[in-house]
Design an enzyme around this catalytic site. Structure first.
Site, short mmCIF file in Angstrom:
data_model
loop_
_atom_site.label_atom_id
_atom_site.label_comp_id
_atom_site.label_asym_id
_atom_site.label_seq_id
_atom_site.Cartn_x
_atom_site.Cartn_y
_atom_site.Cartn_z
CD1 TRP A 168 6.76 -6.21 -1.00
CD2 TRP A 168 5.80 -4.53 0.11
NE1 TRP A 168 7.55 -5.92 0.08
CE2 TRP A 168 6.98 -4.89 0.78
CE3 TRP A 168 5.02 -3.49 0.62
CZ2 TRP A 168 7.41 -4.25 1.93
CZ3 TRP A 168 5.44 -2.85 1.78
CH2 TRP A 168 6.63 -3.24 2.41
CB CYS A 169 6.84 -0.40 -1.32
SG CYS A 169 6.91 1.29 -0.69
CE1 TYR A 170 -0.29 4.90 -3.66
CE2 TYR A 170 1.02 6.13 -2.06
CZ TYR A 170 0.08 6.11 -3.07
OH TYR A 170 -0.50 7.27 -3.50
#
Length: 497
Positions: A168-170
């Site tokens: 989920w991390c950009y």
């Protein structure tokens, strides 16, 4: 010439011949009592003269220490890594200073809050981290590791470079194409060179760098392997760690000391970094990895990774004398944090305003003003622990109201300038990444404590008054007693006749 007789005429203390005076038993007793009273009252007056006396007033702050206030602190965070721990300052005038490092020191700490090594150096910020220019790569060039296979690979390859990420991390998603492409290039280069130059020294003719099975690029999904990421103290995503076989194994439980990579994240930079990592290592993969530094500055982007998940932060900051905030949090310009996993529990060893006061000076102040100094370190030794009872995303806030006290001695000498404060703390659940926040507000008024010095002439005057007063009163009482006794005797004699 003035005659002696005229001089004697001004004598205030005319003498009565001793033969004309009469001693009495009551007079002797009264004289003893008067002498004791004089001694007692003299002692009381002497004690009052030697005692310290102060007067307290409240005035508008006229500080001589300028427009800035010094905040000193020593705070331990059992669950905040030094890798991302940041000290920030903001105030109502718009000041906003992030990640102060000049006057701050960090030490990795264990569960017992004791340092596990020397000071943790965050290192200089080289530049904004460069990522790939949108190059898409859908393949998996790196190896996926789990808790079961992690130790196997760390012992199998001289160098293992692991990307700890979260889907989920950009920033993890921005790194992914470059990471997978770099891993594919390294694997293909190793394969081709092994086939062509199997019996040689395995040279890459294009770059002059020896490439073989000495290095492996891998990845760990921290949403799937939470325990593995916690064991490696991963708190920000993505975290790139470099594990070296053999020479980096510690004696305690075989844990690996390793480095963190903070350099550029484009494909070319990653491949160049991997080449520099294996350059000083002999081709024989079974030999231990050797420590080395590259000549192109790439090593500036590699620093030792924290040995533990906790951090002790100590030092001082200077803030303007207006309402503001001192915030300690996890901060990074190229990492993401899982707010639900952040725990900002902390133990405050020291927190004070103004310069440190030496024990000797404080002892002198206590002698002058016993009640002073009781609130200048109100938070010292207190623990603020989030036991997860409130759930995740818990920010711990402290509201501090500060009052300055100034002590002036009798010779107009400034003894100390001390800042005392009240503290109210609370745990607040929110939606943002948790922080530890110290909100401070300085009163525009100050307490001025001045020593009242007594003059010696006043002391002598009081002593003379005591002696003269007691002597006179005793004389009056003695005269009354003597005349009363004489009258009673005359009455008795009249009755007898």
């Amino acid at each position: 010439m003035i005659s002696t007789g005229k001089i004697k005429s001004v004598d205030f203390y005319r003498k009565i011949p001793r033969d004309l005076t009469e001693a009495s038993l009551s007079g002797a007793g009264l004289s003893i009592v008067a002498a004791l009273a004089m001694m007692f009252l003299f002692g009381m007056e002497l004690n009052s003269y030697l005692a310290f006396s102060t007067s307290t007033s409240v005035i508008v702050d006229k500080s001589s220490d300028g427009d800035f206030l010094r905040i000193e602190f020593n705070i331990s965070f059992p669950a905040l890594s030094c890798e991302f721990a940041s000290v920030d300052i903001s105030d109502v005038l718009g000041t906003n200073r992030l990640n102060i490092t000049k006057t701050i020191r960090k030490f990795s700490i264990g569960p017992d809050l004791k340092p596990t090594g020397s000071e943790f150096h965050s290192g200089p910020t080289l530049h904004d981290i460069k990522h790939g220019d949108g190059d898409e790569y859908a393949g998996d060039g790196s190896v996926s590791l789990t808790a079961r296979t992690f130790e196997k690979f760390t012992h199998q390859h001289p160098i293992l470079v692991v990307n700890f990420y979260a889907p989920w991390c950009y920033w993890s998603n921005r790194l992914k194409p470059s990471w997978e492409k770099a891993a594919k290039i390294i694997r293909e280069r190793c394969f081709i060179l092994k086939v062509i130059l199997f019996s040689s020294r395995f040279y890459d003719f294009s770059s002059g760098t020896k490439i073989d099975g000495r290095i492996l690029l891998a990845k760990v999904d921290c949403t799937e392997e939470g325990d593995l990421c916690k064991r490696n103290h991963i708190q920000g995503y993505p975290s790139i760690r470099i594990f070296r076989k053999g020479s980096d194994v510690r004696d305690d439980h075989g844990h690996h000391d390793h480095e963190s990579y903070y350099g550029d994240r484009d494909t070319d930079s990653l491949v160049k970094t991997m080449e520099n990592l294996v350059a000083p290592i002999p081709v024989e993969a079974q030999k231990l990895a050797l420590e080395g530094k590259s000549d192109n500055g790439t090593d500036n982007a590699k620093r030792p990774a924290p040995l533990t998940g906790g951090c002790r932060i100590e030092g001082y900051v200077r803030v303007k004398k207006v309402p503001g905030n001192l915030v300690i949090s996890a901060h990074s310009g190229a990492h993401s944090f899982d707010a639900s996993q952040m725990n900002m529990s902390h133990v405050i060893s020291h927190f004070s305003f103004g310069r440190m006061i030496t024990p000797k000076v404080m002892s002198d102040v206590k002698r002058l003003v016993p009640y002073l100094g009781g609130s200048h370190d109100r938070l010292n030794g207190r623990s603020f622990i989030n036991h997860r009872d409130l759930g995740a995303n818990v920010t711990i806030e402290h509201y501090l109201q500060i009052v300055k006290s100034e002590v002036i001695t009798g010779r107009n000498h400034k003894l100390i300038e001390e800042y005392e404060y009240t503290a109210h703390s609370s745990l607040v659940q929110g939606l943002q990444v948790p922080v530890a926040k110290f909100h401070f507000e300085l009163s525009p008024m100050q307490v001025l404590i001045t020593e009242n010095q007594k003059s010696f002439s006043h002391f002598i005057t009081n002593v003379c008054a005591i002696i003269g007063g007691v002597f006179t009163v005793a004389g009056i009482v003695d005269s009354i007693l003597h005349n009363t006794i004489r009258m009673m005797r005359k009455i008795e004699l009249g009755k007898n006749f």
